[in-house]
Design an enzyme around this catalytic site. Structure first.
Site, PDB file in Angstrom:
ATOM      1  N   TYR A  27       8.662  49.539   1.739  1.00 10.94           N
ATOM      2  CA  TYR A  27       7.191  49.963   1.620  1.00 10.94           C
ATOM      3  C   TYR A  27       7.191  50.519  -0.010  1.00 10.94           C
ATOM      4  CZ  TYR A  27       7.095  50.192   6.675  1.00 10.94           C
ATOM      5  OH  TYR A  27       6.959  49.969   7.967  1.00 10.94           O
ATOM      6  N   ARG A  51       2.715  57.418   5.967  1.00 11.17           N
ATOM      7  CA  ARG A  51       1.889  58.623   5.969  1.00 11.17           C
ATOM      8  C   ARG A  51       2.197  60.024   6.122  1.00 11.17           C
ATOM      9  NH1 ARG A  51      -2.291  57.693  10.163  1.00 11.17           N
ATOM     10  NH2 ARG A  51      -0.703  56.140  11.055  1.00 11.17           N
ATOM     11  N   ASP A  68      -0.869  49.545   9.573  1.00  7.64           N
ATOM     12  CA  ASP A  68      -2.109  50.065   9.564  1.00  7.64           C
ATOM     13  C   ASP A  68      -3.365  49.290   9.239  1.00  7.64           C
ATOM     14  OD1 ASP A  68      -1.072  52.345  10.634  1.00  7.64           O
ATOM     15  OD2 ASP A  68      -1.011  53.540   8.868  1.00  7.64           O
ATOM     16  N   ASP A 122      -4.200  59.435   5.204  1.00  9.25           N
ATOM     17  CA  ASP A 122      -4.329  58.430   4.314  1.00  9.25           C
ATOM     18  C   ASP A 122      -5.820  58.611   3.613  1.00  9.25           C
ATOM     19  OD1 ASP A 122      -6.024  57.249   6.108  1.00  9.25           O
ATOM     20  OD2 ASP A 122      -4.570  55.741   6.616  1.00  9.25           O
TER      21      ASP A 122
END
Length: 302
Positions: free
Chosen positions: A75, A181, A47, A89
């Site tokens: 992550y 997310r 993103d 987010d």
């Protein structure tokens, strides 16, 4: 008359530590320009707000992108409790709030449900296609979609730090198609307090690590120089999860022409996907059968 390709036939990988505020496509375009490369692509979108490793495939290495896309990825991210947003987010508008906050024990008890083989509904703002259109395009038009849950393998999900009542920092190692997310959104719902991603960083993807990546400033500084060329990594890094089978001289010729060729197997078993090399260079990827590799992709390296 054949169309002449613009740029240099550069093949390999350039590892980038993507900053926030830049799209993955913009990073690829910058790398392609800086190396004057004929062809470039990336192995897994980040993103715009996310940071971390973005492996850019160049030339013939683009044929190995699926193997990096399928590889495990790590992550690190912070979940903010107490609010749900349109994008799941911090970039999105807040659509619901909650005064509840989970305890450390409640978070620990909720995490096992998000490990192993799980089903995950992608965010409304995602690249998933809905009747031929990207979900994020429909979401921008105000369309609410019932997106289908997709399978995801989560190998690890653990707490790194509880910064305060409103935030928890987590680490996740997962397979292809994972949306951090969605994890934040669903964890918030499971805890009854709502949640979204505050920030997100991809630490590693397959064999590539963020700590080894070049910054955009470094790429800009080294553009069009031998110094940047020296950072291009071998194509075969994209094949790290496949067994290597050395080809015989005759086998290499046949493989380069797209035909089954004789190879010498070391660890490959009948029916395994493997990659053939000759004199240290990748020749093809294919299926190993009884002393031959049946190619599905052939590399045209100089």
């Amino acid at each position: 008359m054949a169309r002449v390709k613009k740029g240099r036939p550069v093949s390999g990988w350039l590892v980038v530590d993507k900053p926030a505020g830049v799209t993955s496509t913009a990073v690829v375009n910058k790398v392609k320009w800086a190396l004057s490369a004929q062809k470039a692509g990336h192995a897994g979108t980040l993103d715009p707000a996310a940071t971390g490793v973005l492996a850019v495939a160049l030339g013939e290495a683009t044929k190995t992108v699926p193997y990096i896309t399928d590889a495990l990825k790590c992550y690190r991210f912070v979940v903010t409790f107490g609010a749900a947003t349109t994008t799941d987010d911090a970039e999105g508008a807040v659509v619901e709030t909650s005064a509840l906050r989970p305890t450390d024990e409640e978070i620990a008890a909720a995490l096992p449900a998000f490990r192993g083989d799980i089903l995950q509904v992608p965010p409304q703002f995602s690249a998933v296609k809905v009747e031929g259109e990207r979900a994020y395009d429909l979401a921008r038009e105000g369309v609410e979609m019932d997106l289908v849950a997709r399978p995801l393998w989560v190998e690890r999900l653990k707490v790194l730090a509880r910064h305060d009542a409103d935030h928890v920092e987590l680490e996740m190692v997962c397979g292809k198609g994972g949306y951090v997310r969605s994890i934040a959104r669903d964890l918030g719902r499971a805890l009854g307090c709502l949640g979204h991603v505050q920030w997100l960083r991809r630490e590693w993807s397959g064999p590539f690590q963020a700590k080894d990546g070049l910054s955009m400033e470094e790429i800009e500084r080294m553009a069009k120089t031998d110094e940047l060329d020296s950072h291009v990594r071998p194509l075969e890094l994209g094949l790290a999860d496949l067994p290597q089978v050395p080809a015989t001289p005759e086998g290499a010729v046949r493989l380069k022409n797209g035909n089954p060729g004789m190879v010498i197997s070391s660890t490959a078993q009948y029916g395994d996907e493997a990659w053939a090399s000759y004199q240290g260079k990748p020749v093809a990827v294919g299926i190993y059968k009884a002393g031959e590799l049946h190619p599905s992709r052939v590399f045209n390296l100089n």
